[in-house]
Enzyme design. Structure first.
Site, PDB file in Angstrom:
ATOM      1  CD  GLN A 121      -0.927  -0.217   3.791  1.00 53.14           C
ATOM      2  OE1 GLN A 121      -0.442  -0.645   4.819  1.00 53.14           O
ATOM      3  NE2 GLN A 121      -2.141   0.251   3.750  1.00 53.14           N
ATOM      4  CD  GLU A 209      -5.266   1.833   8.341  1.00 52.35           C
ATOM      5  OE1 GLU A 209      -4.441   2.087   7.446  1.00 52.35           O
ATOM      6  OE2 GLU A 209      -5.163   0.857   9.101  1.00 52.35           O
TER       7      GLU A 209
END
Ligand SMILES: *[C@@H]1O[C@H](CO)[C@@H](O)[C@H](O)[C@H]1NC(C)=O
Ligand SMILES: *[C@@H]1O[C@H](CO)[C@@H](O)[C@H](O)[C@H]1NC(C)=O
Ligand SMILES: CC(=O)N[C@H]1CO[C@H](CO)[C@@H](O)[C@@H]1O
Length: 273
Positions: A121, A209
């Site tokens: 990521q 997130e």
């Protein structure tokens, strides 16, 4: 798509992300805080399916860590090799409560939902301190290794950033952030941190997130809206859009903190509530 009831149990201590805009002392302090992403943690108490506002087809779930869109499985017999998305760096405001700072992070990645051993990521953190100072930090991570800063890629509000996550094998991948306006980009080629954290190419995701520091979720900053456009994941032979993606809303202590809408096959909008 049927919701998977997989629970990511890997609660591993993850690593450090220093902030390029901070001075050295703060950088070292932040490293000590062990900043890292985590695999998706679902909230099961009232997980819901097929009840997205006015939408009979969307798959919706809750998580304490992630909000956004996840492709939970590639076309039969294939695996996701890459994932792409573009977003505009948002303005950031303080979140709830009285805190020393609030943070959130927008990123694109491969794996970490039904497959919890690894996440490849890259993205951008948004942090605001109690004094109102805002910092944006660009980073990359191959979970369960630490998150690391990209150096020489100081993003600021309004920048249009394209994230590319490309795996060349289950144990190797290249992540890139590109400034859509200038064409300037930074890349990093990474290897799986160990033999148990290779990629499966089972999931691809576009996420905001509430990440961890020191094994606790950071207080969530108000990121207003993050919209990923150009969202697509690719297998060796196919491109897959968001139409059948699972929508994940952040829910903490019984409170839903985000509103996520799949706007088109290539766009997901994540709004702080
Ligand atoms: C419902 O969500 C799906 C994607 O999950 C989308 O393709 C469809 O257009 C949405 N329908 C409505 C009525 O919003
Ligand atoms: C992106 O482009 C904008 C517009 O030219 C520029 O102001 C900004 O500094 C760039 N950001 C990065 C990270 O390259
Ligand atoms: C586990 C993790 O991914 N990070 C946080 C996400 O949610 C769990 C459960 O709420 C927390 O324990 C973690 O700190």
């Amino acid at each position: 798509m049927k919701l998977s009831l997989f629970l990511a149990t890997a609660i591993l201590a993850t690593g450090s992300l220093a902030r390029p805009s901070d001075n050295l002392r703060n950088r070292l302090n932040r490293r000590a805080l062990a900043r890292g992403s985590k695999p998706l943690v679902r909230v099961f108490d009232d997980e819901k399916t097929d009840v997205a506002a006015g939408n009979d087809t969307a798959n919706v779930a809750y998580s304490s860590n992630w909000s956004g869109a996840v492709l939970e499985s590639p076309p039969s017999g294939q695996s996701f090799k890459s994932a792409y998305g573009t977003f505009t760096v948002p303005t950031v405001s303080k979140g709830t409560g009285s805190q020393s700072s609030w943070s959130s992070s927008a990123w694109v990645g491969i794996d970490g939902d039904t497959y919890g051993n690894a996440i490849l990521q890259a993205g951008v953190d948004f942090t605001i301190s109690s004094s109102g100072a805002v910092t944006y930090d660009s980073w990359y991570e191959w979970y369960p290794d630490y998150a690391y800063d990209f150096s020489n890629f100081a993003v600021s509000v309004g920048n249009v950033i394209t994230i590319s996550i490309v795996s060349s094998s289950s144990s190797k991948g290249t992540v890139t952030l590109a400034n859509k306006t200038t064409g300037k980009s930074v890349s990093k080629t990474l290897s799986a941190p160990d033999s148990s954290s290779t990629l499966a190419g089972e999931n691809a995701e576009w996420i905001v997130e509430d990440f961890d520091e020191n094994n606790a979720e950071v207080p969530l900053s108000d990121f207003h809206t993050v919209t990923f456009t150009g969202a697509v994941a690719k297998t060796a032979s196919e491109s897959v859009g968001l139409t059948d993606a699972t929508v994940i809303d952040l829910k903490q202590n019984g409170v839903v903190r985000t509103s996520v809408t799949i706007e088109s096959d290539s766009s997901v909008k994540i709004t702080y509530e």
